[in-house]
Write an enzyme that holds these catalytic residues in place. Structure first.
Site, PDB file in Angstrom:
ATOM      1  N   ARG A  68      40.445  12.780  -1.457  1.00 26.50           N
ATOM      2  CA  ARG A  68      39.042  12.639  -1.059  1.00 26.50           C
ATOM      3  C   ARG A  68      38.641  13.418   0.197  1.00 26.50           C
ATOM      4  O   ARG A  68      37.542  13.248   0.681  1.00 26.50           O
ATOM      5  CB  ARG A  68      38.637  11.169  -0.887  1.00 26.50           C
ATOM      6  N   ASP A  69      39.497  14.286   0.691  1.00 28.05           N
ATOM      7  CA  ASP A  69      39.080  15.141   1.806  1.00 28.05           C
ATOM      8  C   ASP A  69      39.900  16.427   1.850  1.00 28.05           C
ATOM      9  O   ASP A  69      40.327  16.876   2.918  1.00 28.05           O
ATOM     10  CB  ASP A  69      39.186  14.400   3.140  1.00 28.05           C
TER      11      ASP A  69
END
Length: 299
Positions: free
Chosen positions: A101-102
């Protein structure tokens, strides 16, 4: 790592501690703490020491980006080496039901032996099937998938794969592919590059929470080939697969590793042939020289 609360840091390290793989940054240990660290929420930890990230290779207080010095001439064989290692690590993560997610260039670290490590698990989460609802306010803007920009709370490994497409394109072009300054501009840049999405190519598009809040331009063309006119058909096919609007049709890490792009010339180089950062290489050479001299003195 961004400023996170103790609970987020513990969750991040919990995920790292539960996994071990050559392309994941290694958490060695955490320590109990009292006093000032406890008061301000710091958690002392011991992690594997690595050379700087791919975007900011430091050298004696002189930051360097991948566009500078040796990185300026990084050819496709080295780009393939980085991305193949990234995809291998992601395949392992996704098979263990972890979504990062990043993902972005600055969250990829490299050892002095050319081994790429995926770092910063502050936003990583375990996911399940069916997927649980999560906040769409994740992933750095330039690497954020269109479903997140349009308010989807259902997140799968597809959001990591969109970010991989952005990373691959950035390494190939030597600059960020979609450098938006706001969510509205980010959506506009995506449409300029890939065309306007619709229900035909992305079933459920019109029902996304924020679709009605944006007036999207009508742009019917995919401009990836114009953006990368020198890239092979296999390379363009992989980028298009990673940039599928429909998350269900987007390439997985396993799909991408099987891409013919990694099997055609120039082939991915061996990690040990990747450019290294001089101060780390010199330190290693001087260290080995000092050890050799110490051994001769003992004889």
């Amino acid at each position: 790592m961004p400023q996170l609360g103790p609970s987020s840091i513990l969750q991040s390290w919990g995920l790292i501690a539960a996994l071990y793989y050559m392309t994941l940054i290694l958490l060695i240990a955490t320590f109990p703490c009292s006093g000032c660290c406890k008061k301000i929420g710091w958690i002392p930890a011991c992690v594997l020491s690595l050379t700087p990230d791919l975007q900011g290779a430091a050298a004696a207080n002189q930051p360097r980006t991948i566009l500078h010095s040796t990185w300026l001439y990084m050819g496709q064989s080295k780009v393939k080496c980085i991305c193949f290692q990234l995809l291998t690590g992601l395949q392992y993560l996704h098979k263990n039901f972890i979504v990062h997610r990043d993902l972005k260039v600055s969250n990829l670290l490299m050892t002095d032996k050319g081994c790429v490590k995926i770092a910063d698990f502050g936003l990583a989460r375990a996911y399940s099937v069916p997927a649980k609802q999560m906040t769409p306010k994740v992933v750095t803007l330039w690497y954020r998938a269109p479903e997140l920009l349009l308010g989807s709370t259902t997140q799968t490994t597809a959001i990591d794969m969109w970010a991989v497409g952005c990373i691959l394109a950035e390494l190939l072009a030597h600059k960020p592919l979609l450098p938006g300054t706001s969510e509205i501009q980010q959506i506009d840049l995506i449409i300029q590059l890939l065309g306007t999405p619709n229900e035909t190519i992305w079933p459920g598009f019109s029902k996304l929470p924020l679709v009605g809040q944006y007036t999207v331009r009508k742009q019917p063309y995919n401009n990836l080939k114009h953006k990368f006119p020198w890239l092979s058909e296999a390379g363009l096919r992989l980028l298009n697969f990673l940039f599928m609007y429909d998350p269900k049709k987007r390439a997985t890490a396993e799909d991408s590793l099987a891409s013919s792009y990694f099997k055609e010339k120039p082939l991915p180089c061996e990690p040990q042939l990747m450019p290294t950062f001089p101060h780390h290489r010199n330190k290693r050479v001087s260290s080995s020289g000092a050890e050799g001299q110490a051994k001769r003195c003992k004889q």
